[in-house]
Design a protein around this motif. Sequence first.
Motif, PDB file in Angstrom:
ATOM      1  N   THR A  28       0.829  -1.204   0.000  1.00  0.00           N
ATOM      2  CA  THR A  28       0.000   0.000   0.000  1.00  0.00           C
ATOM      3  C   THR A  28       0.867   1.259   0.000  1.00  0.00           C
ATOM      4  O   THR A  28       0.591   2.213  -0.730  1.00  0.00           O
ATOM      5  CB  THR A  28      -0.963  -0.030   1.209  1.00  0.00           C
ATOM      6  N   ASP A  51      -8.112  -4.273  -1.671  1.00  0.00           N
ATOM      7  CA  ASP A  51      -8.088  -4.754  -0.283  1.00  0.00           C
ATOM      8  C   ASP A  51      -9.363  -4.312   0.429  1.00  0.00           C
ATOM      9  O   ASP A  51      -9.518  -3.136   0.756  1.00  0.00           O
ATOM     10  CB  ASP A  51      -6.849  -4.205   0.447  1.00  0.00           C
ATOM     11  N   ASP A 117      -3.485  -2.251  -5.982  1.00  0.00           N
ATOM     12  CA  ASP A 117      -3.092  -2.698  -4.646  1.00  0.00           C
ATOM     13  C   ASP A 117      -3.963  -3.907  -4.289  1.00  0.00           C
ATOM     14  O   ASP A 117      -5.150  -3.943  -4.617  1.00  0.00           O
ATOM     15  CB  ASP A 117      -3.319  -1.559  -3.640  1.00  0.00           C
ATOM     16  N   THR A 118      -3.353  -4.898  -3.653  1.00  0.00           N
ATOM     17  CA  THR A 118      -4.057  -6.159  -3.370  1.00  0.00           C
ATOM     18  C   THR A 118      -4.166  -6.385  -1.859  1.00  0.00           C
ATOM     19  O   THR A 118      -3.481  -5.723  -1.086  1.00  0.00           O
ATOM     20  CB  THR A 118      -3.326  -7.342  -4.050  1.00  0.00           C
TER      21      THR A 118
HETATM   22 MG    MG Z   1      -1.960  -2.966   2.126  1.00  0.00          MG
END
Ligand code: MG
Length: 264
Positions: A28, A51, A117-118
Amino acid sequence: VAPAGAGSESPAPPVCVLVLGMAGSGKTTLVQRLTAHLHSQNSPPYVINLDPAVHELPFPANIDIRDTVKYKEVMKQYGLGPNGGIVTSLNLFATRFDQVMKFIEKRQNTSQYVLIDTPGQIEVFTWSASGTIITEALASTFPSVVVYVMDTSRSTSPITFMSNMLYACSILYKTKLPFILAMNKTDIIDHSFAVEWMQDFEIFQDALNQETTYVSNLTRSMSLVLDEFYSSLKVVGVSAVLGTGLDEFFVKVSEAVDEYEREY
Ligand code: MG
Ligand code: GDP
């Protein structure tokens, strides 16, 4: 890849940068830093947060999974714990990913990069049907690269380093996409020790000789196997906190895109 929107010819498609890595590796923070860097270069990226459980996003996301699925609600509704809630949220989101693809397509002319972002826990994405669906949808439409973020400061033991590399290797084989290893947190420790281990088998063996466990014998054999993986790997040291290494990072991304274009 030419900058999007340059000239009147049809612009190059945006490059999808899929950011994966262990919880706490700095995904992140890296997406935040890359976003700021691209803004400062007058090339604002299209940013997607996948996320569902993140509390506060340090970057403005163009698409945020949390706007579509409320993971706490999903937990209650399906009687799940936190992990099940995250996996199910991602599954629900994946069923609507065709809409996300349409949004990205609309942004073709304005964004050179799509940053993704994962979830904090890597296996939620890499070992789930929804992660596979999302990865394949992106990679079949846009040039795509995987960035595997490694916490360099937590990989200073040869055995931990090796387990991290085996994980990275498994993701490479699972996604079959051009792959960049981002050694993060170089503000805490320089990544040169890890690069040396990858380049010189003897140095890695010496480090291992300090360890006397059964595991180290296994690691010795494994490191021979990984040699092949290392030889084709693109490595870059970054600090997501300080923003160092980003120019080199984007050089590696373009190299990876060239690879993608040769193979897809
Ligand atoms: Mg993160
Ligand atoms: P994620 O779970 O992979 O998304 O990781 P986060 O981006 O949330 O970062 C986890 C922790 O590592 C946070 O406390 C960050 O401030 C810290 N962190 C991330 N990148 C760096 C870095 O480059 N250097 C240092 N020192 N800390 C970092």
